[in-house]
Write a protein that holds these residues in place. Structure first.
Motif, short mmCIF file in Angstrom:
data_model
loop_
_atom_site.label_atom_id
_atom_site.label_comp_id
_atom_site.label_asym_id
_atom_site.label_seq_id
_atom_site.Cartn_x
_atom_site.Cartn_y
_atom_site.Cartn_z
N LEU A 163 0.82 -1.21 0.00
CA LEU A 163 0.00 0.00 0.00
C LEU A 163 0.85 1.26 0.00
N ALA A 164 2.16 1.10 -0.17
CA ALA A 164 3.07 2.25 -0.10
C ALA A 164 2.75 3.30 -1.16
N MET A 165 2.21 2.85 -2.29
CA MET A 165 1.88 3.78 -3.37
C MET A 165 0.80 4.79 -2.97
N PHE A 166 0.11 4.48 -1.87
CA PHE A 166 -0.98 5.35 -1.45
C PHE A 166 -0.55 6.37 -0.39
N ASP A 167 0.73 6.70 -0.36
CA ASP A 167 1.20 7.73 0.57
C ASP A 167 0.45 9.04 0.33
N ARG A 168 0.03 9.26 -0.91
CA ARG A 168 -0.72 10.48 -1.24
C ARG A 168 -2.10 10.49 -0.58
N SER A 169 -2.47 9.38 0.03
CA SER A 169 -3.76 9.29 0.71
C SER A 169 -3.58 8.96 2.20
N ARG A 170 -2.41 9.28 2.75
CA ARG A 170 -2.10 8.85 4.11
C ARG A 170 -3.12 9.38 5.12
N LEU A 171 -3.57 10.61 4.95
CA LEU A 171 -4.54 11.17 5.90
C LEU A 171 -5.87 10.41 5.84
N THR A 172 -6.23 9.94 4.65
CA THR A 172 -7.45 9.14 4.53
C THR A 172 -7.28 7.80 5.24
N PHE A 173 -6.10 7.20 5.15
CA PHE A 173 -5.83 5.95 5.88
C PHE A 173 -5.96 6.18 7.38
N ALA A 174 -5.45 7.34 7.84
CA ALA A 174 -5.57 7.66 9.27
C ALA A 174 -7.04 7.78 9.66
N PHE A 175 -7.83 8.38 8.78
CA PHE A 175 -9.27 8.49 9.04
C PHE A 175 -9.92 7.12 9.14
N ALA A 218 -10.56 15.98 -0.48
CA ALA A 218 -10.81 14.73 0.25
C ALA A 218 -10.01 14.69 1.54
N MET A 219 -8.77 15.21 1.51
CA MET A 219 -7.95 15.21 2.72
C MET A 219 -8.46 16.24 3.72
N THR A 220 -8.98 17.35 3.22
CA THR A 220 -9.54 18.36 4.11
C THR A 220 -10.75 17.79 4.85
N TYR A 221 -11.59 17.07 4.13
CA TYR A 221 -12.75 16.43 4.77
C TYR A 221 -12.32 15.39 5.80
N THR A 222 -11.44 14.46 5.39
CA THR A 222 -11.05 13.40 6.33
C THR A 222 -10.21 13.95 7.48
N GLY A 223 -9.44 15.01 7.22
CA GLY A 223 -8.66 15.62 8.29
C GLY A 223 -9.56 16.23 9.35
N ILE A 283 -19.37 9.55 9.78
CA ILE A 283 -18.66 9.54 11.05
C ILE A 283 -19.62 8.97 12.09
N SER A 284 -19.11 8.64 13.27
CA SER A 284 -19.99 8.12 14.30
C SER A 284 -20.97 9.19 14.78
N GLN A 285 -22.08 8.76 15.31
CA GLN A 285 -23.05 9.70 15.87
C GLN A 285 -22.43 10.44 17.04
N ARG A 286 -21.54 9.79 17.76
CA ARG A 286 -20.84 10.43 18.88
C ARG A 286 -20.01 11.62 18.38
N ALA A 287 -19.28 11.43 17.28
CA ALA A 287 -18.49 12.52 16.71
C ALA A 287 -19.40 13.62 16.18
N TYR A 288 -20.54 13.23 15.59
CA TYR A 288 -21.47 14.23 15.08
C TYR A 288 -22.07 15.06 16.22
N ASN A 289 -22.37 14.42 17.33
CA ASN A 289 -22.90 15.16 18.48
C ASN A 289 -21.87 16.18 18.99
#
Length: 344
Positions: free
Chosen positions: A25-37, A97-102, A322-328
Motif C-alpha cells: 500500500l506504499a503507493m498510497f502515501d498520497r492518501s495517508r490522511l485518509t488511511f488515518a481516518f 478529500a484530505m480536508t474532509y477526512t482531516g 462519522i460516528s453519531q458520537r463525533a457528530y454530536n
C-alpha cells in the motif's frame, strides 16, 4: 463462517495501519490522511478508540494540524501527508478529500477545531468549484467528479459555513448526473454507480435540499435502484458481484432516503462477515478466500454493519460518514461558534 465480528482483531488491524502501512500500500502515501481516518474512525465505530493512548491521540492531532495549508488562497486545505517539506511552500496544496477526512478525524479525536483556519479553508473550497458546479480535488491539474462535490459539502457542513459553495450550480450538476435508470453517475452522461449515488444524495441531504430538488417520482426511482442493488450484500452497479464497501455506500443512501427497512439486513450482514479475516483482522472486498483485506473495505464494512444496528458498534451519521458520537460533538462546537458570533 463466523456469526460474530472479530472486534479485537479489527482494532489491532487499525492500530497496525496507524503505525506501519503494508508495503503493497506504499503507493498510497498520497492518501495517508485518509488511511488515518479509516483507522481512527474505525476504532471509534468499534468503541475501541481508547486503544490509542492519550499521548497517541494528541500526537495524531498535532500531525493532522501540520498538514493544514492556510492563508494560501486557492491552495488552502489539508495535504495528504508530510512528504512535501514546509521549506517548499509553493508545492503545498490542500486537497478536498484530505480536508474532509482531516477535519472528521480531528472531531473523532475530541479536538475542538479551534486551530482550523475556517476562512482560509472556505476560500480553498470556493477555488475548486468549476463553472458547471462540480469540484476538483485541488485547484490545478486534477479530475472533477461527484466525489469532490461531496467532500466540499462535508467540509462546509463541518465548518458550518456554506459561503464557499455555489449551491445552485452544485445542485444543477447533480441533477444533470441523474442517469436514465434514476441513480447518479460521477458526472453528466456517465453510468449510475453506488458510490457516486451516495455522494450525490448525501450532498443534497447536507445542503438540506434532498426533498426540495428531487420529485416524488425521482426519489422513488432512486430508492428502487438502490434496493435492487442487493444480492446478498450490495453491488455497486447492475451485473457486478456484491462488494463489502457498498454495504455502506448503498446502505447509507437507503437510510438517507428513508427506506433502509426495505432491504434484507440479515443477508447483508451474512455477506459482510464472510469478508472478514478472523485471524489477523480486517475486511476484504469479496469473500476472504478470494481477496486481501485493506483499510477502506475494513472501515466501510464495519460502517455498513453499524448501519444495520450491529450490537456493540457505535451508531453512524450516514451523511458525514462519522460516528453519531463525533457528530454530536460537532453540534456542540457549532453551538459555541454561533454563540460567539452572536456576542461579537
Amino acid at each position: 463462517m463466523t456469526s460474530a465480528i472479530a472486534k479485537k482483531k479489527h482494532a489491532k488491524y487499525f492500530q497496525r495501519i496507524l503505525q506501519l502501512v503494508p508495503s503493497r500500500l506504499a503507493m498510497f502515501d498520497r492518501s495517508r490522511l485518509t488511511f488515518a481516518f479509516f483507522a481512527i474512525s474505525g476504532l471509534d465505530i468499534l468503541n475501541c478508540l481508547d486503544e490509542m493512548s492519550h499521548d497517541e491521540q494528541l500526537q495524531a492531532i498535532e500531525w493532522i494540524y501540520r498538514l493544514q495549508v492556510s492563508d494560501s488562497g486557492y491552495r488552502s486545505g489539508f495535504e495528504p501527508s508530510t512528504t512535501i517539506p514546509k521549506e517548499a511552500p509553493n508545492y503545498q496544496c490542500g486537497h478536498l478529500a484530505m480536508t474532509y477526512t482531516g477535519l472528521a478525524t480531528l472531531l473523532i479525536l475530541g479536538d475542538d477545531l479551534s486551530r482550523v483556519d475556517r476562512k482560509s479553508l472556505i476560500k480553498g473550497i470556493s477555488a475548486c468549484q468549476n463553472p458547471d458546479g462540480s469540484f476538483t480535488a485541488t485547484r490545478v491539474g486534477c479530475e472533477s467528479d461527484m466525489r469532490f462535490l461531496y467532500c466540499a459539502c462535508c467540509v462546509s457542513a463541518i465548518l458550518d459555513d456554506w459561503s464557499g459553495i455555489n449551491k445552485q450550480k452544485a445542485i444543477d450538476y447533480i441533477l444533470k448526473s441523474i442517469s436514465y435508470d434514476g441513480a447518479m453517475g460521477q458526472g453528466p452522461g456517465l453510468e449510475s454507480h453506488g458510490g457516486s449515488t451516495f455522494c450525490a444524495v448525501a450532498s443534497l441531504f447536507l445542503m438540506g435540499e434532498l426533498h426540495n430538488v428531487l420529485s416524488k417520482e425521482q426519489l422513488n426511482r432512486l430508492r428502487h435502484w438502490c434496493l435492487m442493488r442487493q444480492d446478498g450484500g450490495f453491488q455497486g452497479r447492475p451485473g457486478k458481484p456484491a462488494d463489502t464497501c457498498y454495504s455502506f455506500w448503498i446502505g447509507a443512501t437507503l437510510q438517507l432516503l428513508g427506506v433502509s427497512h426495505l432491504s434484507d439486513p440479515e443477508c447483508n450482514r451474512k455477506f459482510v462477515l464472510t469478508t472478514q479475516n478472523t485471524l489477523i483482522g480486517g475486511f476484504a472486498k469479496f469473500e476472504i478466500s478470494q481477496a486481501d483485506t485493506d483499510p477502506l473495505h475494513t472501515y466501510l464494512g464495519l460502517s455498513g454493519l453499524s448501519l444495520l444496528g450491529e450490537a456493540d458498534l457505535q451508531a453512524m451519521n450516514a451523511a458525514l460518514n462519522i460516528s453519531q458520537r463525533a457528530y454530536n460533538r460537532l453540534q456542540d462546537i457549532h453551538k459555541r461558534w454561533r454563540s460567539k458570533s452572536e456576542h461579537s
